[in-house]
Design a protein around this motif. Structure first.
Motif, PDB file in Angstrom:
ATOM      1  N   THR A   1     -84.020  40.808  79.778  1.00 34.40           N
ATOM      2  CA  THR A   1     -83.465  39.834  78.843  1.00 34.40           C
ATOM      3  C   THR A   1     -83.885  38.416  79.222  1.00 34.40           C
ATOM      4  O   THR A   1     -84.293  37.630  78.372  1.00 34.40           O
ATOM      5  CB  THR A   1     -81.924  39.904  78.854  1.00 34.40           C
ATOM      6  OG1 THR A   1     -81.547  41.261  78.765  1.00 34.40           O
ATOM      7  CG2 THR A   1     -81.332  39.131  77.707  1.00 34.40           C
ATOM      8  N   PHE A   2     -83.773  38.140  80.504  1.00 34.31           N
ATOM      9  CA  PHE A   2     -83.907  36.738  80.909  1.00 34.31           C
ATOM     10  C   PHE A   2     -85.241  36.445  81.584  1.00 34.31           C
ATOM     11  O   PHE A   2     -85.707  35.309  81.561  1.00 34.31           O
ATOM     12  CB  PHE A   2     -82.764  36.355  81.858  1.00 34.31           C
ATOM     13  CG  PHE A   2     -81.429  36.372  81.188  1.00 34.31           C
ATOM     14  CD1 PHE A   2     -81.014  35.275  80.450  1.00 34.31           C
ATOM     15  CD2 PHE A   2     -80.606  37.466  81.261  1.00 34.31           C
ATOM     16  CE1 PHE A   2     -79.791  35.282  79.819  1.00 34.31           C
ATOM     17  CE2 PHE A   2     -79.387  37.473  80.632  1.00 34.31           C
ATOM     18  CZ  PHE A   2     -78.971  36.384  79.899  1.00 34.31           C
ATOM     19  N   GLY A   3     -85.850  37.466  82.235  1.00 36.91           N
ATOM     20  CA  GLY A   3     -87.081  37.206  82.955  1.00 36.91           C
ATOM     21  C   GLY A   3     -88.302  37.413  82.075  1.00 36.91           C
ATOM     22  O   GLY A   3     -88.194  37.637  80.864  1.00 36.91           O
ATOM     23  N   GLY A   4     -89.463  37.349  82.708  1.00 40.18           N
ATOM     24  CA  GLY A   4     -90.705  37.604  81.984  1.00 40.18           C
ATOM     25  C   GLY A   4     -91.058  36.486  81.032  1.00 40.18           C
ATOM     26  O   GLY A   4     -90.405  35.445  80.986  1.00 40.18           O
ATOM     27  N   PRO A   5     -92.094  36.714  80.257  1.00 43.19           N
ATOM     28  CA  PRO A   5     -92.553  35.662  79.338  1.00 43.19           C
ATOM     29  C   PRO A   5     -91.608  35.533  78.143  1.00 43.19           C
ATOM     30  O   PRO A   5     -91.000  36.505  77.703  1.00 43.19           O
ATOM     31  CB  PRO A   5     -93.919  36.178  78.888  1.00 43.19           C
ATOM     32  CG  PRO A   5     -93.818  37.666  79.019  1.00 43.19           C
ATOM     33  CD  PRO A   5     -92.913  37.938  80.165  1.00 43.19           C
TER      34      PRO A   5
END
Lengths: 950, 112
Positions: free
Chosen positions: A452-456
């Motif tokens: 949900t919050f990480g990544g691109p």
């Protein structure tokens, strides 16, 4: 009223008052008013906790004392833990929902009414000491949760989800009720505290096992245990605040509560701890595996909740292996497992509440809950991320959060089970399953936070994603902080909250939480946890790249499929079954009724066996009476052969008048009077309705049908004759009539016993009877007034309008003699009817008869002078007359409350009246007057309604 | 006497049932009336016949007949009056708007 009852009643009262309160402040979000409920409850329970010295608090109020069911409440450690969860998380959820639900777009009033209803029901479940009361509140949680899940009731998915949860938990609740009743029979009490006292005697009862199995069904369905878990994912159609409250902290924990509550009763029973542990573990691993595969945030949380509930269920199961005072060397393991279960229950409430709320925030801010479309939110919502990270880590069991502690204790109990099982394969399964499920848990916790919050950041999203308002953020922040505190300083709550709750389950348990610390050396538990992190981390890294995981598995036999097939099958099956024997026609239905009547009477007579027909002792027959009976039978038999409508009506009237004759012969003056007038009015009505309709057509009915009808009719008639003879011959017990004969004058001041029974002894029946009559008269009025589609063109083919007006509305008799006589007779009849009304208490007569007599006078007038004249002479709306009559009767009944007597108690006395002399005054006459007005109003409404129809 | 009346009860009930199983609504209603009469007589017969004076306490009789069935029957008479009137009007209205009082035909009309 004891404080406990006040607290329990509070949410219900607030729910009822909410519509008025929110009308007082129309611009205020109803949630602010509703918030007072949980806050007051929280304050009340905290006060009770500090005021009490740790001993359980009991209070009782009578409810149905004759059945031994009273509102017995008991607040001990376990109930206090749940009460604080319900009110504390309730307050946070209400606060959150104020900012989640738009006052202008959603029906917030209804929402909070249902939410408060649920809160009260849930409190009732945990506070009740009486099993029947507990059951009532238990079902109320099902009903109110149904309403909450279906809050967006225009969406089919919401309705389906709500129905599914209601069906599954409702069925479980019914099974549980049966279990409670069996338990009540076995233990001779329905109070939990008393039953626990007699646990040893109960253990010997053969009813214990079935009772236990049925109660387990209730526990498993409510707490969404495999395979009854299917309702929980579908319940995610509810607004997110509801999910955060019901499906993380409260409703699904009702099952766990019950299992914990009954632990002292069932501890040591193999069925109990065996199925709790086995089902719990199965649910744990199944839920955690399914959670990994979800792509919807709330669905992931739903499966994770199922899995975590399984964990606590398994711990309660392990905690009830050894009964109190067991001599087993492993007896201490039981209390330890129960302690772990309670700690995890608290942890789960904190982190899962926070996670649901952050899922709601994400949904609210980005407009989607789809993990495939989410990512990179950390840049826009750092605080929300921090909250969900803390909660997820707690769920994954990472130190220093609370989840770590309970996960360690869980591993400890699982290893204990292995030790106690002394190397058996089944015992080895417990730690193995626990470890596997924990690894899965680690993976889905990671998915929730990271995907949900990480990544691109995804491009598809609108630009304006930002932190939500403080109101949405504060409640999950509080819960996340609680999750952290539970890990860092468990001593804050353990001795005051968890230990007392543990004592409710294991009264002799030692202090279980004293040595609770984040670091307690290198133990097998710690090694297991380290392995979970390693493997879980690997899986989390590999999961997105591992294709088989994302393939949807289509099993030929899924639980949801079975549920749906069952539901559809029941629908189609019952329709087919009904169609097999019902064709929708009246004849067939009526035929069945009479066949069953005759058959059942025959069966009952055959079973009773000793029914004999005694012909001696019967009243002698005079010639006159014999002829009368024969005439009655002859008239009856002639009815089906009548060629014309008119003839059939008149023959039926003849039968009616013959019956009047028998009433006279057999000393029933009231009946004779009533029947005579009813018969007259009925025949008038018959003729009014049917005189102008075309002649009765000969029925073209197949000989077979006729034969069948004749056979059924013959059997029914024969059965009735036998009933009459059987009832006469063999009196099994005395009649209660003597009571009425003896007391009619002393207690009710009336000499006409029949009338006294009607207006005094059984006044309530009469009350309802006139209400029924009133309903019938309004129905008649409505039917006449109703314009059916296509009626206008049918009019010409049926009865011509002008003809009808001629014969009924404007028609008046040309008979001068009739008109002249009617004028005189009218007053005679009216006077006589008033005499009948007032004499009724002592002489034949009464309200019914008087009213029918009055009505028949009016009918006579309408025949002689036409309906229009009547309406001009008496411009009264007779519907209002009957309404006044019912009100008068009702007021007479209510009047007795003023004297502290029950409804419809009558009083009578004697008074010296001017002109009339010594007279009896009875309130029963007032009631009879109400009956009189009602019946006059009704009869005239019926007669005039038909006349008005042109 | 009770025997005779029991036979009358049976006859009334049987004919009532036969009429209820007919197709014409009017017959059904008349059948219902007969059924009601039958039940009233049944109640009256059950308590035994002519064993005392009418249940009016002023009569100074040795014994009175059972007042209970009479109260029951009185209630029943009035209720069945309401029910019968409702059926009349229903049948009358059905005839006026659909043009038949044959239940089978009414059902066909409804299904179309």
């Amino acid at each position: 009223m004891p404080l406990l009852h006040v607290l329990l009643l509070l949410p219900f009262l607030l729910a009822a008052a909410l519509p008025w309160l929110s009308r007082l402040a129309p611009r205020l979000h109803a949630g602010w008013i509703a918030l007072a409920g949980p806050l007051l409850l929280l304050a009340g329970f905290l006060r009770l906790r500090t005021a009490g010295d740790g001993a359980p608090l009991s209070a009782s109020m009578p409810w149905m004392p004759s059945l031994g069911v009273n509102l017995e409440l008991r607040l001990d450690g376990l109930a206090m833990l749940f009460a604080l969860l319900i009110s504390g998380i309730g307050a946070l959820v209400v606060l959150y929902s104020i900012f989640y639900l738009d006052r202008r777009r959603e029906a917030v009033g209804r929402f909070y009414a249902c939410l408060l209803l649920f809160m009260g029901a849930m409190l009732g479940v945990v506070l009740s000491d009486h099993l029947i009361v507990l059951y009532g509140f238990w079902e109320l949680t099902s009903v109110s949760s149904f309403l909450l899940i279906a809050f967006w009731h225009r969406r089919q998915a919401s309705l389906d989800g709500a129905l599914k949860s209601l069906l599954v938990t409702g069925m479980g609740g019914l099974a549980m009720l049966a279990g409670f009743l069996l338990l009540g029979i076995a233990g001779d009490s329905l109070r939990v505290s008393e039953l626990i006292g007699s646990a040893e005697a109960l253990a010997a009862s053969p009813l214990l096992l079935p009772a236990m199995g049925l109660i387990l069904l209730g526990v498993f369905t409510k707490s969404a245990q495999f395979p009854f878990h299917i309702w929980l994912p579908d319940a995610m159609e509810a607004p997110t605040p509801v999910s955060a409250y019901l499906h993380s902290a409260t409703m699904v924990k009702a099952g766990l509560y019950l299992a914990a509550r009954l632990t002292p009763l069932f501890a040591g029973q193999q069925l109990w701890y065996g199925s709790l542990t086995a089902v719990g573990l199965a649910t744990l691993v199944y839920g955690s595996f399914r959670a990994i595969k979800q792509t919807d945030l709330k669905a992931l949380l739903a499966y994770s909740t199922i899995s975590q509930l399984g964990l606590v269920t398994a711990l309660i199961g392990l905690g009830s292996v050894y009964p109190a005072g067991s001599a087993s060397p492993y007896a201490a393991y039981g209390a330890a497992a129960a302690a772990a279960g309670l700690l995890h229950l608290l942890n789960h409430a904190a982190f899962k509440g926070a996670l649901f709320m952050t899922a709601g925030i994400v949904d609210h801010e980005t407009g989607t809950r789809d993990l495939r479309r989410l990512g990179g939110l950390i840049r826009f919502m750092p605080v929300t991320f921090a909250v969900s990270l803390a909660a997820s880590l707690s769920m994954a069991g990472v130190p220093p959060l609370g989840g770590f502690l309970s996960k360690e204790l869980f591993f400890g109990s699982a290893l204990n089970a292995y030790r106690a099982g002394e190397g058996s394969l089944a015992a080895l399964l417990v730690p193995a399953v626990a470890w596997t499920a924990s690894a899965f848990t680690f993976v889905y916790s990671g998915i929730f936070a990271w995907r949900t919050f990480g990544g691109p950041a995804r491009e598809t999203r609108e630009a304006a994603v930002h932190e939500p308002s403080w109101g949405l953020l504060a409640p999950p922040l509080v819960l996340a902080a609680a999750a952290l505190l539970l890990g860092l300083a468990p001593a804050l709550v353990a001795p005051g909250l968890l230990q007392p709750a543990l004592l409710s389950m294991h009264p002799a348990a030692p202090d279980a939480y004293g040595e609770l610390a984040l670091w307690h050396g290198v133990t097998p538990e710690l090694l297991l946890t380290a392995a979970v992190f390693a493997v879980g981390g690997l899986l989390l890294y590999a999961a997105p790249r591992w294709a088989p995981l994302h393939r949807t598995i289509r099993l030929p036999l899924s639980w949801n499929g079975m549920y749906e097939r069952l539901l559809r099958g029941l629908d189609a099956g019952s329709e087919k079954l009904t169609a097999a024997y019902m064709d929708g026609g009246m004849r067939r239905s009526a035929g069945y009724i009479f066949v069953v009547l005759a058959a059942f009477l025959a069966i009952a007579a055959a079973l009773a066996g000793d029914i004999s027909v005694v012909l001696s002792g019967m009243a002698p027959v005079t010639l006159f009476e014999g002829i009368a009976v024969l005439a009655l039978i002859a008239a009856t038999l002639a009815v089906p052969f009548a060629q014309s409508r008119m003839m059939a009506i008149i023959l039926t009237g003849t039968v009616g008048y013959m019956v009047v004759l028998f009433f006279v012969l057999f000393r029933a003056p009231d009946l004779a009077l009533t029947q005579m007038i009813v018969e007259t009015v009925s025949v008038t009505l018959f003729l009014l309705c049917f005189y102008h309709l075309p002649a009765l057509k000969r029925e073209r009915v197949a000989r077979r049908t006729k034969l069948a009808s004749g056979l059924i009719a013959g059997a029914a008639g024969l059965a009735m004759t036998l009933v009459a003879l059987g009832a006469l011959s063999d009196r099994k017990f005395g009649s209660i009539s003597d009571f009425y004969l003896r007391n009619s004058y002393e207690l009710a001041g009336g000499k006409n016993v029949v009338n006294v029974i009607l207006v005094d002894f059984r006044g309530f029946d009469t009350m309802l009877e006139i209400v029924v009559l009133g309903i019938a008269s309004y129905a008649i009025y409505a039917i006449i007034r109703l314009k059916w589609p296509g009626e206008a063109e049918e009019e010409g083919s049926g009865l011509r309008e002008s003809e009808f007006r001629l014969v009924y509305e404007d028609a008046r008799s040309n008979d001068v003699i009739l008109q002249t006589l009617a004028k005189v007779i009218l007053f005679l009849i009216l006077t006589f009817s008033l005499y009948l009304l007032f004499a009724g208490h002592h002489q034949p007569g009464g309200g019914f008869i008087g009213a029918l007599m009055t009505a028949s006078a009016l009918v006579l007038m309408s025949i002689a002078f036409g309906v229009r004249t009547i309406r001009k002479a008496l411009p009264v709306d007779f519907r209002i007359v009957s309404a006044c009559g019912i009100s008068l009767a009702l007021l007479t009944g209510i009047g007795s409350f003023a004297f502290g007597k029950p409804f419809l108690s009558h009083a009578f006395g004697y008074a010296q009246l001017p002109f009339f002399g010594q007279n009896e005054l009875a309130t029963a006459v007032l009631f009879d007057l109400g009956v009189y007005f009602t019946v006059v109003g009704i009869t005239m409404t019926i007669i005039l309604a038909i006349g008005r129809d042109k | 006497m009770e025997l005779l009346l029991a036979l009358a009860v049976g006859a009334l009930f049987g004919v009532g049932v036969y009429m209820i199983l007919a197709r014409s609504l009017l017959r059904v209603i008349l059948g219902l009336s007969l059924l009601t009469h039958s039940v009233h007589l049944l109640l009256l017969t059950m308590s035994g016949l002519k064993r005392g004076a009418a249940p009016l306490l002023g009569e100074h009789a040795e014994r009175y007949v059972d007042p209970l069935p009479q109260a029951l029957i009185l209630t029943s008479i009035v209720i069945s009056f309401g029910v019968t009137s409702l059926y009349f009007v229903l049948a009358y209205k059905a005839y006026k708007s659909i043009g038949t009082d044959d239940t089978e035909q009414l059902r066909r009309e409804a299904n179309d």
